[in-house]
Design a protein around this motif. Structure first.
Motif, PDB file in Angstrom:
ATOM      1  N   LYS A  15       2.690  19.277  60.008  1.00 43.82           N
ATOM      2  CA  LYS A  15       2.467  20.417  60.764  1.00 43.82           C
ATOM      3  C   LYS A  15       3.437  21.468  60.218  1.00 43.82           C
ATOM      4  O   LYS A  15       4.062  22.274  60.707  1.00 43.82           O
ATOM      5  N   MET A  16       3.115  21.630  58.861  1.00 40.00           N
ATOM      6  CA  MET A  16       3.755  22.707  57.966  1.00 40.00           C
ATOM      7  C   MET A  16       2.534  23.569  57.471  1.00 40.00           C
ATOM      8  O   MET A  16       1.646  23.039  57.145  1.00 40.00           O
ATOM      9  N   LYS A  17       3.141  24.890  57.399  1.00 39.95           N
ATOM     10  CA  LYS A  17       1.965  25.924  56.831  1.00 39.95           C
ATOM     11  C   LYS A  17       2.396  26.014  55.511  1.00 39.95           C
ATOM     12  O   LYS A  17       3.489  25.670  54.649  1.00 39.95           O
ATOM     13  N   VAL A  18       1.199  26.346  54.516  1.00 36.16           N
ATOM     14  CA  VAL A  18       1.425  26.615  53.012  1.00 36.16           C
ATOM     15  C   VAL A  18       2.429  27.467  52.741  1.00 36.16           C
ATOM     16  O   VAL A  18       3.162  26.997  51.739  1.00 36.16           O
ATOM     17  N   GLY A  19       2.465  28.728  53.546  1.00 41.20           N
ATOM     18  CA  GLY A  19       3.781  29.473  53.245  1.00 41.20           C
ATOM     19  C   GLY A  19       5.022  29.059  53.268  1.00 41.20           C
ATOM     20  O   GLY A  19       5.905  29.113  52.353  1.00 41.20           O
ATOM     21  N   GLU A  20       5.388  28.099  54.249  1.00 39.79           N
ATOM     22  CA  GLU A  20       6.688  27.380  54.383  1.00 39.79           C
ATOM     23  C   GLU A  20       6.844  26.412  53.193  1.00 39.79           C
ATOM     24  O   GLU A  20       8.113  26.419  53.039  1.00 39.79           O
ATOM     25  N   LEU A  21       5.985  25.818  52.697  1.00 39.63           N
ATOM     26  CA  LEU A  21       6.070  24.693  51.973  1.00 39.63           C
ATOM     27  C   LEU A  21       6.405  25.611  50.629  1.00 39.63           C
ATOM     28  O   LEU A  21       7.203  25.082  49.760  1.00 39.63           O
ATOM     29  N   ALA A  22       5.813  26.373  50.333  1.00 37.94           N
ATOM     30  CA  ALA A  22       5.971  27.464  49.099  1.00 37.94           C
ATOM     31  C   ALA A  22       7.112  28.118  49.013  1.00 37.94           C
ATOM     32  O   ALA A  22       7.932  27.911  48.066  1.00 37.94           O
ATOM     33  N   GLU A  23       7.810  28.536  50.326  1.00 43.19           N
ATOM     34  CA  GLU A  23       9.384  28.825  50.208  1.00 43.19           C
ATOM     35  C   GLU A  23      10.096  27.744  50.097  1.00 43.19           C
ATOM     36  O   GLU A  23      11.193  27.838  49.323  1.00 43.19           O
ATOM     37  N   LYS A  24      10.071  26.548  50.380  1.00 51.47           N
ATOM     38  CA  LYS A  24      10.930  25.624  50.619  1.00 51.47           C
ATOM     39  C   LYS A  24      10.937  24.839  48.936  1.00 51.47           C
ATOM     40  O   LYS A  24      12.032  24.527  48.502  1.00 51.47           O
ATOM     41  N   VAL A  25       9.774  24.985  48.201  1.00 56.43           N
ATOM     42  CA  VAL A  25       9.582  24.481  47.173  1.00 56.43           C
ATOM     43  C   VAL A  25      10.019  25.550  45.951  1.00 56.43           C
ATOM     44  O   VAL A  25      10.560  24.889  44.938  1.00 56.43           O
ATOM     45  N   GLY A  26       9.923  26.865  46.222  1.00 54.31           N
ATOM     46  CA  GLY A  26      10.560  27.992  45.405  1.00 54.31           C
ATOM     47  C   GLY A  26       9.362  28.140  44.349  1.00 54.31           C
ATOM     48  O   GLY A  26       9.579  28.766  43.200  1.00 54.31           O
ATOM     49  N   ILE A  27       7.898  27.944  44.703  1.00 58.36           N
ATOM     50  CA  ILE A  27       6.827  28.481  44.014  1.00 58.36           C
ATOM     51  C   ILE A  27       6.063  29.390  44.886  1.00 58.36           C
ATOM     52  O   ILE A  27       6.240  29.430  45.910  1.00 58.36           O
ATOM     53  N   THR A  28       5.070  30.325  44.162  1.00 59.63           N
ATOM     54  CA  THR A  28       4.334  31.299  44.942  1.00 59.63           C
ATOM     55  C   THR A  28       3.302  30.574  45.763  1.00 59.63           C
ATOM     56  O   THR A  28       2.801  29.556  45.684  1.00 59.63           O
ATOM     57  N   LEU A  29       2.816  31.397  46.768  1.00 61.90           N
ATOM     58  CA  LEU A  29       1.845  30.733  47.777  1.00 61.90           C
ATOM     59  C   LEU A  29       0.653  30.688  46.954  1.00 61.90           C
ATOM     60  O   LEU A  29      -0.128  29.712  46.952  1.00 61.90           O
ATOM     61  N   ALA A  30       0.320  31.794  45.953  1.00 59.56           N
ATOM     62  CA  ALA A  30      -0.852  31.225  45.177  1.00 59.56           C
ATOM     63  C   ALA A  30      -1.050  29.953  44.451  1.00 59.56           C
ATOM     64  O   ALA A  30      -1.850  29.439  44.134  1.00 59.56           O
ATOM     65  N   ASN A  31       0.353  29.597  43.842  1.00 61.24           N
ATOM     66  CA  ASN A  31       0.275  28.480  42.972  1.00 61.24           C
ATOM     67  C   ASN A  31       0.101  27.459  44.014  1.00 61.24           C
ATOM     68  O   ASN A  31      -0.566  26.342  43.452  1.00 61.24           O
ATOM     69  N   ILE A  32       0.831  27.346  44.924  1.00 60.97           N
ATOM     70  CA  ILE A  32       0.569  26.297  46.030  1.00 60.97           C
ATOM     71  C   ILE A  32      -0.934  26.117  46.466  1.00 60.97           C
ATOM     72  O   ILE A  32      -1.461  25.065  46.559  1.00 60.97           O
ATOM     73  N   SER A  33      -1.587  27.414  46.700  1.00 57.23           N
ATOM     74  CA  SER A  33      -2.807  27.269  46.930  1.00 57.23           C
ATOM     75  C   SER A  33      -3.641  26.936  46.014  1.00 57.23           C
ATOM     76  O   SER A  33      -4.702  25.921  46.165  1.00 57.23           O
ATOM     77  N   ILE A  34      -3.398  27.016  44.701  1.00 55.92           N
ATOM     78  CA  ILE A  34      -4.207  26.474  43.546  1.00 55.92           C
ATOM     79  C   ILE A  34      -4.227  24.814  43.487  1.00 55.92           C
ATOM     80  O   ILE A  34      -5.104  24.279  43.348  1.00 55.92           O
ATOM     81  N   LEU A  35      -3.036  24.341  43.760  1.00 56.62           N
ATOM     82  CA  LEU A  35      -2.831  22.970  43.767  1.00 56.62           C
ATOM     83  C   LEU A  35      -3.405  22.258  44.944  1.00 56.62           C
ATOM     84  O   LEU A  35      -4.129  21.564  44.796  1.00 56.62           O
ATOM     85  N   ASN A  37      -6.071  23.452  46.621  1.00 57.70           N
ATOM     86  CA  ASN A  37      -7.566  23.504  46.387  1.00 57.70           C
ATOM     87  C   ASN A  37      -7.855  22.821  45.281  1.00 57.70           C
ATOM     88  O   ASN A  37      -9.173  22.525  45.049  1.00 57.70           O
ATOM     89  N   GLY A  38      -7.191  22.005  44.594  1.00 59.94           N
ATOM     90  CA  GLY A  38      -7.780  21.073  43.475  1.00 59.94           C
ATOM     91  C   GLY A  38      -8.054  21.664  42.099  1.00 59.94           C
ATOM     92  O   GLY A  38      -8.764  21.186  41.343  1.00 59.94           O
ATOM     93  N   LYS A  39      -7.643  23.006  42.108  1.00 62.18           N
ATOM     94  CA  LYS A  39      -7.852  23.928  40.670  1.00 62.18           C
ATOM     95  C   LYS A  39      -6.943  23.977  39.882  1.00 62.18           C
ATOM     96  O   LYS A  39      -7.177  24.208  38.879  1.00 62.18           O
ATOM     97  N   ALA A  40      -5.630  23.223  40.151  1.00 58.00           N
ATOM     98  CA  ALA A  40      -4.606  23.176  39.182  1.00 58.00           C
ATOM     99  C   ALA A  40      -4.766  22.119  38.000  1.00 58.00           C
ATOM    100  O   ALA A  40      -5.703  21.136  38.360  1.00 58.00           O
ATOM    101  N   LYS A  41      -4.772  22.426  36.741  1.00 56.96           N
ATOM    102  CA  LYS A  41      -4.797  21.489  35.508  1.00 56.96           C
ATOM    103  C   LYS A  41      -3.833  20.714  35.476  1.00 56.96           C
ATOM    104  O   LYS A  41      -3.723  19.582  34.841  1.00 56.96           O
ATOM    105  N   ALA A  42      -2.483  21.196  36.133  1.00 59.12           N
ATOM    106  CA  ALA A  42      -1.449  20.045  35.628  1.00 59.12           C
ATOM    107  C   ALA A  42      -0.307  20.525  36.561  1.00 59.12           C
ATOM    108  O   ALA A  42      -0.385  21.575  37.502  1.00 59.12           O
ATOM    109  N   ILE A  43       0.429  19.608  37.044  1.00 59.41           N
ATOM    110  CA  ILE A  43       1.721  20.196  37.851  1.00 59.41           C
ATOM    111  C   ILE A  43       3.138  19.626  37.129  1.00 59.41           C
ATOM    112  O   ILE A  43       3.032  18.439  36.648  1.00 59.41           O
ATOM    113  N   ARG A  44       4.091  20.312  37.240  1.00 54.59           N
ATOM    114  CA  ARG A  44       5.405  19.941  36.743  1.00 54.59           C
ATOM    115  C   ARG A  44       5.782  18.975  37.559  1.00 54.59           C
ATOM    116  O   ARG A  44       5.895  18.749  38.630  1.00 54.59           O
ATOM    117  N   MET A  45       6.602  17.905  36.996  1.00 56.52           N
ATOM    118  CA  MET A  45       7.152  16.869  37.537  1.00 56.52           C
ATOM    119  C   MET A  45       8.336  17.349  38.693  1.00 56.52           C
ATOM    120  O   MET A  45       8.596  16.754  39.804  1.00 56.52           O
TER     121      MET A  45
END
Length: 84
Positions: A15-35, A37-45
């Motif tokens: 029950k978490m929104k994308v914006g809340e996750l982006a804030e907790k992880v410390g990356i942009t909302l755009a990058n969370i959305s790319i991930l 939506n399955g559009k990311a080519k890679a993800i850092r460990m």
């Protein structure tokens, strides 16, 4: 692609929104959305680690491997021409 990202499923379960996750992880909302939506080519460990910590889950809860069907990897065979 053979890797499926189930980030939206985990967000819904927690029950978490994308914006809340982006804030907790410390990356942009755009990058969370790319991930998500399955559009990311890679993800850092490090990013995967932070996402798992924020969602209290395992990497396998977010990422899933499925074998591509032969139809997706091969070009279609040429159709024979009909005799006139």
């Amino acid at each position: 692609m053979a890797i499926i990202v189930n980030l939206d499923v985990m967000l819904a379960r927690r029950k978490m929104k994308v914006g809340e996750l982006a804030e907790k992880v410390g990356i942009t909302l755009a990058n969370i959305s790319i991930l998500k939506n399955g559009k990311a080519k890679a993800i850092r460990m490090e990013t995967l680690d932070k996402i798992c910590a924020a969602l209290d889950c395992q990497p396998g809860d977010i990422l899933e491997y499925t074998a591509e069907s032969p139809a997706e990897t091969e070009e279609p065979a040429a159709q024979p021409k009909e005799a006139e």
